[in-house]
Design a protein around this motif. Structure first.
Motif, PDB file in Angstrom:
ATOM      1  N   VAL A   1      51.381  24.209  -1.598  1.00 61.48           N
ATOM      2  CA  VAL A   1      51.257  23.501  -2.876  1.00 61.48           C
ATOM      3  C   VAL A   1      52.083  24.242  -3.927  1.00 61.48           C
ATOM      4  N   TYR A   2      53.028  23.522  -4.514  1.00 63.39           N
ATOM      5  CA  TYR A   2      53.920  24.075  -5.543  1.00 63.39           C
ATOM      6  C   TYR A   2      53.588  23.439  -6.885  1.00 63.39           C
TER       7      TYR A   2
ATOM      8  N   MET B   1      61.537  22.891  -2.585  1.00 66.75           N
ATOM      9  CA  MET B   1      60.786  23.751  -1.663  1.00 66.75           C
ATOM     10  C   MET B   1      59.572  23.001  -1.109  1.00 66.75           C
ATOM     11  N   ALA B   2      58.936  22.188  -1.958  1.00 69.04           N
ATOM     12  CA  ALA B   2      57.799  21.393  -1.488  1.00 69.04           C
ATOM     13  C   ALA B   2      58.278  20.393  -0.432  1.00 69.04           C
ATOM     14  N   THR B   3      59.396  19.754  -0.690  1.00 68.07           N
ATOM     15  CA  THR B   3      59.907  18.745   0.244  1.00 68.07           C
ATOM     16  C   THR B   3      60.266  19.395   1.577  1.00 68.07           C
ATOM     17  N   GLU B   4      60.964  20.542   1.496  1.00 70.53           N
ATOM     18  CA  GLU B   4      61.404  21.223   2.735  1.00 70.53           C
ATOM     19  C   GLU B   4      60.231  21.675   3.603  1.00 70.53           C
ATOM     20  N   THR B   5      59.080  21.914   2.994  1.00 74.16           N
ATOM     21  CA  THR B   5      57.939  22.437   3.749  1.00 74.16           C
ATOM     22  C   THR B   5      56.840  21.387   3.920  1.00 74.16           C
TER      23      THR B   5
ATOM     24  N   GLY C   1      44.735  25.011  -6.127  1.00 76.14           N
ATOM     25  CA  GLY C   1      45.092  25.406  -4.763  1.00 76.14           C
ATOM     26  C   GLY C   1      46.572  25.718  -4.594  1.00 76.14           C
ATOM     27  N   ILE C   2      47.192  26.288  -5.640  1.00 74.91           N
ATOM     28  CA  ILE C   2      48.632  26.601  -5.575  1.00 74.91           C
ATOM     29  C   ILE C   2      48.844  27.724  -4.554  1.00 74.91           C
ATOM     30  N   THR C   3      49.714  27.475  -3.592  1.00 71.69           N
ATOM     31  CA  THR C   3      49.987  28.494  -2.577  1.00 71.69           C
ATOM     32  C   THR C   3      51.284  29.243  -2.873  1.00 71.69           C
ATOM     33  N   HIS C   4      52.201  28.582  -3.619  1.00 70.60           N
ATOM     34  CA  HIS C   4      53.510  29.179  -3.904  1.00 70.60           C
ATOM     35  C   HIS C   4      53.819  29.030  -5.388  1.00 70.60           C
ATOM     36  N   VAL C   5      53.919  30.154  -6.076  1.00 73.79           N
ATOM     37  CA  VAL C   5      54.287  30.118  -7.493  1.00 73.79           C
ATOM     38  C   VAL C   5      55.791  30.365  -7.574  1.00 73.79           C
TER      39      VAL C   5
END
Ligand code: GLU
Length: 293
Positions: free
Chosen positions: A10-11, A35-39, A220-224
């Motif tokens: 989650v970005y 980055m969200a799209t790629e993952t 629930g942000i996993t990637h800042v």
């Protein structure tokens, strides 16, 4: 959930509606969405509008317009921090119950005067990674009675973290995992460099540091993914996450775009404003190119 199934990344892009977005924001927003799209992750937009004196509905609308023009899509409803002050007040109450905060009565002018007086004697005053003087000891050293009396007199005050006490309580080195454009790998956090950070302002029941960690956890942000200007602030965020028992996201601090004079872009950098560039006839693809993506 079975152990081998990882939750979706989650970005988030978290602008403050206190000015118009510029190319630096475009870089941050597009990077988050890419980055969200790629993952196969999620992309959220968060409006960081705790500063009710500087944030306006017009700037908020401009954020939606600019991001839509860039071709970005985000989940709704969008979290607006000004609608969630209760969540930050609750986090502050937790820190209070742990004996880690104190009322801070000094005005900006008084802090400035204390620092100037000290420096006039040829001594240096410690400064935080952004160059601002650390908050003086004075309020932390007050007795409970004195604090009570000042509050009863209705003197405006903020709430600050007793940094030494907090570090003592955590009693272990803090770090974070970094994949950005600066230093990478496991980074040692140094929250002490910020002194007694502000957690709740006299004009808003929260501060950037407190609301950002509460929201990253609640959403629930996993990637800042954000600019390198916030790299050092992560030290404070790691401390607050640890004190409040919140999960630890991964961090990616990206390069900053310089303005024509080589300085960091600011919200007043008119010529790099997205609305301005759109009016000049540039396309979303041009913006991608301009920010080097
Ligand atoms: N609201 C902050 C800003 O506009 C960004 C916060 C963050 O990404 O952690 O600079």
């Amino acid at each position: 959930m079975p152990a081998n199934v990882h939750p979706k990344p989650v970005y988030r892009f978290a602008p403050s509606p206190n000015g118009l977005l510029h190319l630096g924001h475009a870089l941050s927003a597009i990077l988050n969405q890419d980055m969200a799209t790629e993952t196969s992750g999620r992309f959220l937009l968060r409006i960081e509008d705790i500063d009710l004196t500087r944030c306006t509905p017009q700037y908020e609308q401009a954020i939606y317009d600019d991001l839509a023009w860039l071709g970005l899509t985000w989940e709704t409803p969008v979290r607006k921090q000004s609608h969630h002050f209760d969540a930050y007040v609750e986090a502050l109450a937790q820190l209070d119950a742990m004996g880690l905060i104190y009322p801070a009565f000094l005005t900006r002018g008084e802090v400035k005067a204390i620092v100037a007086e000290h420096e006039a004697k040829g001594k240096t005053w410690p400064r935080d990674p952004d160059g601002s003087p650390l908050y003086p000891d004075r309020d932390r050293l007050r007795s409970a009675e004195e604090r009570q009396s000042l509050m009863q007199q209705g003197i405006r005050h903020a709430w600050r973290l007793d940094m030494n006490k907090a570090l003592h309580l955590v009693a272990k080195p803090l770090n974070w995992q970094e994949t950005g454009d600066g230093e990478r790998g496991i980074i040692s956090a140094d929250p002490a460099a910020w002194g007694d950070v502000i957690l709740s302002r006299s004009d808003a029941p929260s501060s950037y540091h407190l609301s950002v960690v509460v929201d990253d956890a609640l959403q629930g942000i996993t990637h800042v993914v954000r600019g390198l200007d916030l790299f050092h602030a992560t030290s404070v965020h790691r401390l607050l996450q640890t004190l409040l028992n919140l999960p630890q996201p991964l961090y990616h601090h990206h390069r900053l775009l310089p303005d024509e004079d080589g300085k960091k872009l600011s919200k007043s950098s008119g010529s790099t404003g997205l609305a301005h560039l759109r009016e000049q006839g540039l396309s979303a693809a041009d913006i991608r190119r301009l920010v080097g993506l």
